[in-house]
Design a protein around this motif. Structure first.
Motif, PDB file in Angstrom:
ATOM      1  N   ALA A 106      31.981  32.170  35.119  1.00 57.11           N
ATOM      2  CA  ALA A 106      31.726  32.958  36.325  1.00 57.11           C
ATOM      3  C   ALA A 106      30.727  34.078  36.056  1.00 57.11           C
ATOM      4  CB  ALA A 106      33.034  33.546  36.843  1.00 57.11           C
ATOM      5  N   HIS A 107      30.002  34.432  37.094  1.00 60.39           N
ATOM      6  CA  HIS A 107      29.044  35.525  36.969  1.00 60.39           C
ATOM      7  C   HIS A 107      29.470  36.777  37.736  1.00 60.39           C
ATOM      8  CE1 HIS A 107      25.760  33.898  34.595  1.00 60.39           C
ATOM      9  NE2 HIS A 107      25.963  32.737  35.192  1.00 60.39           N
ATOM     10  N   GLN A 108      30.515  36.658  38.566  1.00 55.40           N
ATOM     11  CA  GLN A 108      30.950  37.832  39.301  1.00 55.40           C
ATOM     12  C   GLN A 108      32.435  37.755  39.606  1.00 55.40           C
ATOM     13  OE1 GLN A 108      29.426  38.046  43.382  1.00 55.40           O
ATOM     14  NE2 GLN A 108      28.837  35.889  43.280  1.00 55.40           N
ATOM     15  N   TYR A 109      33.031  38.926  39.772  1.00 55.57           N
ATOM     16  CA  TYR A 109      34.447  39.005  40.115  1.00 55.57           C
ATOM     17  C   TYR A 109      34.699  40.351  40.780  1.00 55.57           C
ATOM     18  CZ  TYR A 109      39.520  39.495  39.627  1.00 55.57           C
ATOM     19  OH  TYR A 109      40.835  39.699  39.889  1.00 55.57           O
ATOM     20  N   ARG A 110      35.527  40.349  41.813  1.00 53.21           N
ATOM     21  CA  ARG A 110      35.882  41.586  42.506  1.00 53.21           C
ATOM     22  C   ARG A 110      37.387  41.676  42.670  1.00 53.21           C
ATOM     23  NH1 ARG A 110      31.265  40.331  44.202  1.00 53.21           N
ATOM     24  NH2 ARG A 110      32.128  38.525  45.282  1.00 53.21           N
ATOM     25  N   ALA A 111      37.914  42.875  42.511  1.00 55.06           N
ATOM     26  CA  ALA A 111      39.328  43.130  42.760  1.00 55.06           C
ATOM     27  C   ALA A 111      39.419  44.332  43.693  1.00 55.06           C
ATOM     28  CB  ALA A 111      40.066  43.411  41.461  1.00 55.06           C
ATOM     29  N   PHE A 112      40.228  44.196  44.734  1.00 58.64           N
ATOM     30  CA  PHE A 112      40.370  45.265  45.726  1.00 58.64           C
ATOM     31  C   PHE A 112      41.760  45.882  45.656  1.00 58.64           C
ATOM     32  CE2 PHE A 112      37.007  42.605  47.451  1.00 58.64           C
ATOM     33  CZ  PHE A 112      36.127  43.516  48.021  1.00 58.64           C
ATOM     34  N   ARG A 113      41.843  47.141  46.062  1.00 53.35           N
ATOM     35  CA  ARG A 113      43.116  47.825  46.250  1.00 53.35           C
ATOM     36  C   ARG A 113      43.141  48.353  47.680  1.00 53.35           C
ATOM     37  NH1 ARG A 113      43.432  45.352  42.479  1.00 53.35           N
ATOM     38  NH2 ARG A 113      43.963  45.861  40.333  1.00 53.35           N
ATOM     39  N   PHE A 114      44.345  48.419  48.263  1.00 54.62           N
ATOM     40  CA  PHE A 114      44.461  48.742  49.678  1.00 54.62           C
ATOM     41  C   PHE A 114      45.438  49.890  49.914  1.00 54.62           C
ATOM     42  CE2 PHE A 114      43.585  44.289  48.942  1.00 54.62           C
ATOM     43  CZ  PHE A 114      42.438  44.088  49.693  1.00 54.62           C
ATOM     44  N   ASP A 115      45.225  50.630  51.015  1.00 55.33           N
ATOM     45  CA  ASP A 115      46.143  51.705  51.354  1.00 55.33           C
ATOM     46  C   ASP A 115      47.256  51.166  52.251  1.00 55.33           C
ATOM     47  OD1 ASP A 115      45.137  51.483  53.949  1.00 55.33           O
ATOM     48  OD2 ASP A 115      43.816  53.235  53.772  1.00 55.33           O
ATOM     49  N   ASP A 116      48.110  52.052  52.732  1.00 53.45           N
ATOM     50  CA  ASP A 116      49.277  51.617  53.506  1.00 53.45           C
ATOM     51  C   ASP A 116      48.898  50.964  54.830  1.00 53.45           C
ATOM     52  OD1 ASP A 116      50.901  52.571  51.512  1.00 53.45           O
ATOM     53  OD2 ASP A 116      51.331  54.484  52.490  1.00 53.45           O
ATOM     54  N   ALA A 117      47.702  51.261  55.326  1.00 49.17           N
ATOM     55  CA  ALA A 117      47.243  50.658  56.581  1.00 49.17           C
ATOM     56  C   ALA A 117      46.536  49.328  56.355  1.00 49.17           C
ATOM     57  CB  ALA A 117      46.315  51.628  57.314  1.00 49.17           C
ATOM     58  N   GLY A 118      46.410  48.936  55.085  1.00 47.85           N
ATOM     59  CA  GLY A 118      45.730  47.696  54.761  1.00 47.85           C
ATOM     60  C   GLY A 118      44.236  47.841  54.576  1.00 47.85           C
ATOM     61  N   ALA A 119      43.721  49.077  54.691  1.00 51.12           N
ATOM     62  CA  ALA A 119      42.291  49.310  54.492  1.00 51.12           C
ATOM     63  C   ALA A 119      41.959  49.318  53.005  1.00 51.12           C
ATOM     64  CB  ALA A 119      41.891  50.647  55.109  1.00 51.12           C
ATOM     65  N   ILE A 120      40.717  48.979  52.685  1.00 50.34           N
ATOM     66  CA  ILE A 120      40.266  49.042  51.296  1.00 50.34           C
ATOM     67  C   ILE A 120      40.250  50.495  50.832  1.00 50.34           C
ATOM     68  CG2 ILE A 120      38.360  48.588  49.703  1.00 50.34           C
ATOM     69  CD1 ILE A 120      37.447  46.369  51.670  1.00 50.34           C
ATOM     70  N   LYS A 121      40.856  50.753  49.684  1.00 50.28           N
ATOM     71  CA  LYS A 121      40.783  52.103  49.117  1.00 50.28           C
ATOM     72  C   LYS A 121      40.088  52.105  47.754  1.00 50.28           C
ATOM     73  CE  LYS A 121      45.218  52.665  46.651  1.00 50.28           C
ATOM     74  NZ  LYS A 121      46.427  53.529  46.548  1.00 50.28           N
ATOM     75  N   ALA A 122      39.909  50.922  47.169  1.00 49.75           N
ATOM     76  CA  ALA A 122      39.187  50.824  45.894  1.00 49.75           C
ATOM     77  C   ALA A 122      38.692  49.402  45.705  1.00 49.75           C
ATOM     78  CB  ALA A 122      40.083  51.221  44.725  1.00 49.75           C
ATOM     79  N   CYS A 123      37.570  49.286  45.019  1.00 50.02           N
ATOM     80  CA  CYS A 123      37.018  47.974  44.688  1.00 50.02           C
ATOM     81  C   CYS A 123      36.454  48.031  43.278  1.00 50.02           C
ATOM     82  CB  CYS A 123      35.918  47.579  45.672  1.00 50.02           C
ATOM     83  SG  CYS A 123      35.057  46.034  45.247  1.00 50.02           S
ATOM     84  N   PHE A 124      36.814  47.046  42.468  1.00 48.53           N
ATOM     85  CA  PHE A 124      36.287  46.918  41.114  1.00 48.53           C
ATOM     86  C   PHE A 124      35.413  45.672  41.086  1.00 48.53           C
ATOM     87  CE2 PHE A 124      40.644  48.604  40.933  1.00 48.53           C
ATOM     88  CZ  PHE A 124      40.366  49.891  40.498  1.00 48.53           C
ATOM     89  N   THR A 125      34.122  45.869  40.855  1.00 51.89           N
ATOM     90  CA  THR A 125      33.153  44.779  40.866  1.00 51.89           C
ATOM     91  C   THR A 125      32.625  44.547  39.456  1.00 51.89           C
ATOM     92  OG1 THR A 125      32.461  45.155  43.158  1.00 51.89           O
ATOM     93  CG2 THR A 125      30.896  44.046  41.720  1.00 51.89           C
ATOM     94  N   PHE A 126      32.618  43.288  39.036  1.00 48.31           N
ATOM     95  CA  PHE A 126      32.154  42.940  37.695  1.00 48.31           C
ATOM     96  C   PHE A 126      31.053  41.892  37.810  1.00 48.31           C
ATOM     97  CE2 PHE A 126      36.614  44.070  37.665  1.00 48.31           C
ATOM     98  CZ  PHE A 126      36.664  45.063  36.692  1.00 48.31           C
ATOM     99  N   VAL A 127      29.961  42.136  37.122  1.00 52.60           N
ATOM    100  CA  VAL A 127      28.827  41.211  37.144  1.00 52.60           C
ATOM    101  C   VAL A 127      28.472  40.855  35.697  1.00 52.60           C
ATOM    102  CG1 VAL A 127      26.451  40.820  37.881  1.00 52.60           C
ATOM    103  CG2 VAL A 127      27.946  42.322  39.229  1.00 52.60           C
TER     104      VAL A 127
END
Length: 211
Positions: A106-127
C-alpha cells in the motif's frame, strides 16, 4: 447546478460492507506534517488550506484538546511506523496494521477519530513513497491526500479514479468532488450521518448551489 446523481452521491460514502457512513470535521483543522523538506511542507500545508477553503471550513494553529488534529506522515517503509514514539496509541494493533499494509504494498493509509456527535476530530494520514510514487509531483500527492482527509469517504472512493483533475493552470480538485465538499460542509447539514437519506440531503444542496 451539479450533474451528479443522488446515487453517485450515496456511492461516495457507501463502504464495501454496504454501510452508509458520512462524517466531516467538527472543529478547525490544525495540521502537522512529518518526513518532508521545508519546501514540501509548504506544499502540503497549501494543499490542506486549498481544500479547507473549498469546503468553507477553518484551520487553526492548534487544537485546544489535542494540540494538532491532522497528522500527515511521509515515509519510505511501513516498518518505520513501529519506531515512532506513541504511534501504537494512535493506531490500534499497530504491528498487525503495518504487516497488512506491507503485504498489500500500500502507498497510503488513513485513520480517523470522532467526537461524540460523530464528527471527525482527528485524522492520521500516512503516505509511503517509493516506486511509482516517486514520479508523482509533490503538489499532486499533497492535494489528493488533503481531499481524502476532509471527509470520511467510502473505502472504495477514489480507488479507481483520482479526486483530482488537470486544469489550464495546473492540478485542481475535481469539480464534482469540490462541489461535494462544499455541500458536505453546509451548516444546515449534520456533521455525521449513517442513513442513506443523508445522501439525498447532500444532493439537494448540490442542486441548490449556484452554477
Amino acid at each position: 447546478m451539479s450533474d451528479i446523481t443522488p446515487e453517485a452521491v450515496e456511492e461516495f460514502f457507501t463502504r464495501a460492507s454496504g454501510d452508509y457512513v458520512f462524517a466531516r470535521w467538527g472543529r478547525p483543522i490544525a495540521p502537522v506534517i512529518f518526513g518532508v523538506t521545508d519546501e514540501t511542507l509548504a506544499i502540503v500545508k497549501g494543499a490542506i488550506e486549498t481544500c479547507v477553503v473549498i469546503a468553507g471550513h477553518t484551520m487553526d494553529e492548534t487544537d485546544p484538546e489535542l494540540g494538532v488534529n491532522l497528522m500527515v506522515f511521509f515515509l519510505s517503509d511501513w516498518a518505520e511506523l513501529l519506531d515512532v514514539p506513541n504511534m501504537d496509541e494512535m493506531i490500534p494493533d499497530l504491528a498487525a496494521r503495518v504487516a497488512q499494509l506491507s503485504a498489500k504494498n500500500a502507498h497510503q493509509y488513513r485513520a480517523f477519530r470522532f467526537d461524540d456527535a460523530g464528527a471527525i476530530k482527528a485524522c492520521f494520514t500516512f503516505v509511503r513513497m517509493g516506486g511509482a510514487m516517486d514520479d508523482v509531483p509533490a503538489d499532486v500527492i499533497a492535494l489528493a491526500q488533503a481531499v481524502q482527509a476532509m471527509l470520511l469517504w467510502s473505502d472504495r472512493a477514489f480507488s479507481q479514479d483520482s479526486p483530482l483533475a488537470e486544469a489550464p493552470d495546473g492540478t485542481v480538485v475535481r469539480p464534482d468532488v469540490a462541489n461535494l465538499l462544499r455541500a458536505a460542509y453546509d451548516p444546515v447539514l449534520p456533521v455525521s450521518g449513517r442513513d442513506p437519506s443523508h445522501a439525498l440531503r447532500l444532493y439537494a444542496r448540490l442542486v441548490a448551489a449556484p452554477s
